[in-house]
Design a protein around this motif. Structure first.
Motif, short mmCIF file in Angstrom:
data_model
loop_
_atom_site.label_atom_id
_atom_site.label_comp_id
_atom_site.label_asym_id
_atom_site.label_seq_id
_atom_site.Cartn_x
_atom_site.Cartn_y
_atom_site.Cartn_z
N CYS A 1 1.00 -1.20 -0.23
CA CYS A 1 0.37 -0.19 0.10
C CYS A 1 0.39 1.25 0.26
O CYS A 1 1.87 1.37 0.67
CB CYS A 1 -0.68 0.10 0.90
N GLY B 1 -1.09 4.56 0.10
CA GLY B 1 -1.93 4.91 -0.04
C GLY B 1 -2.36 6.49 0.68
O GLY B 1 -2.90 7.42 0.82
N CYS B 2 -0.65 6.58 1.17
CA CYS B 2 -0.91 7.87 2.16
C CYS B 2 0.99 7.88 2.26
O CYS B 2 1.68 6.96 1.74
CB CYS B 2 -1.22 8.16 3.35
N LYS C 1 -2.17 1.54 9.36
CA LYS C 1 -1.17 0.01 9.67
C LYS C 1 0.74 0.69 9.32
O LYS C 1 1.38 -0.27 9.26
CB LYS C 1 -1.71 -0.44 7.99
N HIS C 2 0.98 1.93 9.25
CA HIS C 2 2.31 2.11 8.96
C HIS C 2 2.57 2.64 10.51
O HIS C 2 2.03 4.01 10.78
CB HIS C 2 2.27 2.88 8.17
N CYS D 1 -5.95 5.31 5.52
CA CYS D 1 -6.09 4.25 5.84
C CYS D 1 -6.80 3.12 6.29
O CYS D 1 -7.34 1.95 5.99
CB CYS D 1 -5.29 4.08 6.85
N TRP E 1 -8.54 0.13 4.91
CA TRP E 1 -8.15 -1.19 5.17
C TRP E 1 -9.21 -2.12 5.94
O TRP E 1 -9.08 -3.43 6.27
CB TRP E 1 -6.82 -1.58 5.39
FE1 SF4 Z 1 -1.00 2.58 3.12
FE2 SF4 Z 1 -2.49 2.83 5.66
FE3 SF4 Z 1 0.08 2.48 5.61
FE4 SF4 Z 1 -1.03 4.87 4.58
S1 SF4 Z 1 -1.01 4.10 6.96
S2 SF4 Z 1 0.12 3.82 3.04
S3 SF4 Z 1 -2.72 4.11 3.64
S4 SF4 Z 1 -1.52 0.73 4.56
#
Ligand code: SF4
Ligand code: URA
Length: 207
Positions: free
Chosen positions: A23, A25-26, A93-94, A117, A120
């Motif tokens: 991912c 996504g950000c 998730k990060h 995020c 997910w």
């Molecule tokens: Fe993707 Fe969430 Fe990680 Fe951002 S924090 S890159 S949306 S998994």
């Protein structure tokens, strides 16, 4: 930007976890070691959602395996809940952090990162289909229940929500680690255990 475009249509939970590894996504993936997806059985009657992985979770790739996870484990055991029966995840998730000397200090995810995020988590909810969903701390509670939700006022109370048959919030286990003295910590742990007992009792009620 959002995680939505990284979600393969019709994916199973393990396939979602695989896809989340890539991912973008950000921007949070850039400074993190890996994506920390939710873990646990699916379906699961009880699902817990925290804020985001911490330093240890980022290194190990699993949710709630660091100091906050130890508090959570202890409280679940005291509440008579087997951790392996629970699906555990996070709204983000990060790991978001800032350096302080050699240490990586946790930073709160902002509204844009949470928004990016949360697709997910929505996928996880759809797959896990928990009877009872518990938000751990204000970040998770406000992301899932609305920005005006106050954990201090409504902890342990079932809240009206479409996310699961029973939805509630309690404190984040890391807040117990930050208690100013031993007695405060003991009382906060007791209250946290009580909230988890309430959640477990709702699992038994919802059929
Ligand atoms: Fe993707 Fe969430 Fe990680 Fe951002 S924090 S890159 S949306 S998994
Ligand atoms: N704090 C969280 O909110 N989630 C984790 O997985 C670890 C610490």
């Amino acid at each position: 930007m959002s995680a939505a475009e990284f979600i393969p249509p019709g994916a199973s939970l393990p396939e979602l976890g695989e896809a989340a590894k890539g991912c973008r996504g950000c921007d949070l993936w850039e400074n993190a070691t890996q994506t920390v997806f939710g873990e646990g059985p699916s379906p699961a009657s009880l699902m817990l959602v925290g804020e985001q992985p911490g330093d240890r979770e980022d290194r190990e790739g699993s949710p709630f395996v660091g100091p906050a996870g130890r508090v959570l484990d202890e409280a679940l055991e005291a509440a008579g809940v087997v951790r392996d029966s629970v699906y555990v995840s996070n709204v983000v998730k990060h790991f978001k952090w800032t350096p302080r000397g050699k240490r990586r200090i946790h930073q709160k995810p902002n509204a844009a990162e949470i928004h990016a995020c949360v697709p997910w988590l929505n996928q996880e909810l759809a797959q896990v289909q928990p009877k009872v969903l518990v938000c751990l701390g204000a970040t998770a509670a406000q992301a899932l229940l609305g920005r005006t939700f106050r954990v201090t006022r409504h902890r342990g109370e079932p809240v009206e929500s479409d996310l699961a048959p029973c939805v509630m919030a309690t404190v984040h286990p890391s807040s117990i680690l930050r208690a100013r003295d031993d007695e405060t910590r003991r009382l906060e742990m007791k209250a946290f255990i009580r909230d988890l007992e309430i959640a477990a009792s709702h699992v038994a009620e919802v059929s």
